[in-house]
Design an enzyme around this catalytic site. Structure first.
Site, mmCIF file in Angstrom:
data_model
loop_
_atom_site.group_PDB
_atom_site.id
_atom_site.type_symbol
_atom_site.label_atom_id
_atom_site.label_comp_id
_atom_site.label_asym_id
_atom_site.label_seq_id
_atom_site.Cartn_x
_atom_site.Cartn_y
_atom_site.Cartn_z
ATOM 1 N N LYS A 56 0.719 -1.117 0.118
ATOM 2 C CA LYS A 56 0.206 -0.054 -0.022
ATOM 3 C C LYS A 56 1.000 1.187 -0.079
ATOM 4 O O LYS A 56 1.970 1.126 0.477
ATOM 5 C CB LYS A 56 -0.755 -0.011 1.357
ATOM 6 C CG LYS A 56 -1.997 0.975 1.038
ATOM 7 C CD LYS A 56 -3.194 0.214 0.306
ATOM 8 C CE LYS A 56 -4.469 0.882 0.322
ATOM 9 N NZ LYS A 56 -5.488 -0.089 0.046
HETATM 10 N N1 GLU Z 1 -7.161 0.102 -3.473
HETATM 11 C C1 GLU Z 1 -8.169 -1.122 -3.668
HETATM 12 C C2 GLU Z 1 -8.006 -1.965 -2.136
HETATM 13 O O1 GLU Z 1 -7.849 -1.771 -1.471
HETATM 14 C C3 GLU Z 1 -7.602 -1.789 -4.822
HETATM 15 C C4 GLU Z 1 -5.999 -2.171 -4.878
HETATM 16 C C5 GLU Z 1 -5.811 -2.729 -6.359
HETATM 17 O O2 GLU Z 1 -6.390 -2.817 -7.059
HETATM 18 O O3 GLU Z 1 -4.482 -3.214 -6.338
HETATM 19 O O4 GLU Z 1 -8.177 -3.138 -2.441
#
Ligand code: GLU
Length: 412
Positions: free
Chosen positions: A104
């Protein structure tokens, strides 16, 4: 005192490890992020001043595949939260069985205070600062809170300026710039599949079920539209500015139009006003927190009137809040399954990018459905096996998969 986001995630993890009776020597390896990057981002603001921001990328685990996870732009972004969210991605990608690990990132910034040019410069600077630790086969960012397809387009362009054409470095791109059909609606659509399956297991249907949705951004608005189209009643909705409710159900397509013209759900004709806090205690069957983390704390959890909580946001319950909901017999559909539709379709986007192919929206949606339903079958089996909550089952399912990959790869 409220337990921090990272400590909360680690407590959920620990409970699942204990339920599985995992060899405790795995604990540090499974809990600790593999790499944490913190970067200083200084950009020229439109008025000539220098703007200084802090960016993070936490790479939690890549035993099952490249690191994967979104980028959020928010004033509250800090290392503790990013660590927690990175860890959640490891378990999420494992629950829906897509070949990624977890990561993240985020920038501590209020994007509403930046012009579009400043936002673009900030994004490009962030890419410059982290480009050597990411890549289509290493770590693939995506949208999250306050980041859009347009931002992902800039990200792709800046990375490609340095490394050559590489659309697979980031997902959630615009459809006309190597994005996937169906990606924008994917998280909301996955949430709908999740609650549909959970209700069906209790002999219930979406049609007529009453939903209260906190958050009307990408996830909340697509979820509301899709649920409404299935005959569900959306009785309350809120955004950062406030909320609206209607016991008979809101006309969601009209509400979406209202938001397009006014920028908020507030003032929607024929609906009564409701505060953001009231939404969480609204009279409904399913509560859908679809905004930020930690909104359902111990106090709020006691006030929740819904029988189901669909975690469309990441980490919407504090540890204390989650425990109260469990004690009260509320079925919580945990984030690492419920909102995994986004990353699932990110996987399809990445696959299309690597193959230089475009899939039809129907194919994307069909495969998304398959991943979500399959995960639900596995979750129910794990709940039975461990006699545990759906959250513990989700972590347990994921831990078994990550541990298996870790063992097979070996520690070198
Ligand atoms: N931000 C989204 C999540 O928390 C998508 C992450 C992604 O597609 O890599 O799952």
């Amino acid at each position: 005192m409220t337990t921090s986001a990272y400590a909360t995630t680690n407590t959920f993890l620990k409970r699942a490890m204990d339920a599985l009776a995992i060899d405790p020597s795995y604990e540090v390896l499974l809990v600790t992020p593999r790499r944490e990057v913190r970067v200083e981002l200084s950009i020229r603001m439109d008025d000539g001043r220098i703007g200084n921001f802090i960016g993070y990328r936490v790479q939690h685990d890549n035993a099952r595949g490249p690191y994967k996870g979104g980028l959020r732009y928010h004033p509250d972004v800090d290392l503790d939260e990013v660590r927690s969210l990175a860890s959640l991605m490891t378990w999420k990608t494992a629950v829906v069985d897509v070949p990624f690990g977890g990561a993240k990132g985020g920038i501590q910034v209020d994007p509403t205070k930046l012009t579009e040019n400043e936002l673009e410069r900030l994004t490009r600077r962030f890419v410059d600062q982290i480009h050597d630790v990411i890549g289509p086969l290493a770590d693939i960012p995506a949208p999250d809170v306050n980041t859009s397809a347009k931002i992902m387009g800039w990200f792709f362009d800046q990375y490609s300026n340095r490394h050559g054409f590489a659309p697979g470095v980031v997902t959630g791109k615009p459809v006309s710039l190597h994005g996937s059909l169906g990606r924008e609606a994917a998280t909301g659509r996955g949430c709908l599949v999740a609650i549909r399956e959970a209700l069906a297991a209790d002999g219930k249907k979406l049609a007529g079920t009453r939903f209260a949705i906190q958050g009307f951004g990408n996830v909340g608005s697509f979820f509301a539209r899709l649920a409404h189209a299935e005959g569900a009643r959306i009785v309350a909705v809120s955004d950062v500015k406030g909320g609206v409710c209607a016991a008979d159900g809101l006309d969601v397509p009209k509400l979406v139009e209202h938001v397009k013209t006014t920028g908020s759900v507030i003032g929607f004709e024929g609906a009564l006003p409701m505060t953001n806090a009231e939404i969480l205690a609204a009279d409904c069957d399913v509560l859908v927190p679809a905004a930020l983390g930690h909104v359902i704390d111990e106090k709020v959890a006691h006030e929740v009137r819904a029988k189901y909580v669909l975690e469309a946001a990441n980490g919407p319950c504090t540890l204390e809040g989650a425990d109260v909901l469990d004690e009260r017999g509320v079925l919580v559909l945990p984030d690492i399954w419920a909102n995994a539709g986004g990353v699932t379709v990110s996987y399809f986007e990445w696959t299309q990018n690597l193959q230089q192919m475009r899939w039809s929206e129907a194919r994307v949606n069909e495969l998304l459905e398959e991943h979500m339903v399959q995960a639900h079958v596995h979750l129910r089996a794990m709940m039975k096996r461990l006699n545990c909550t759906m959250r513990t089952a989700a972590f347990a399912l994921a831990i078994e998969r990550v541990r298996a990959a870790t063992d097979l790869r070996g520690l070198g």
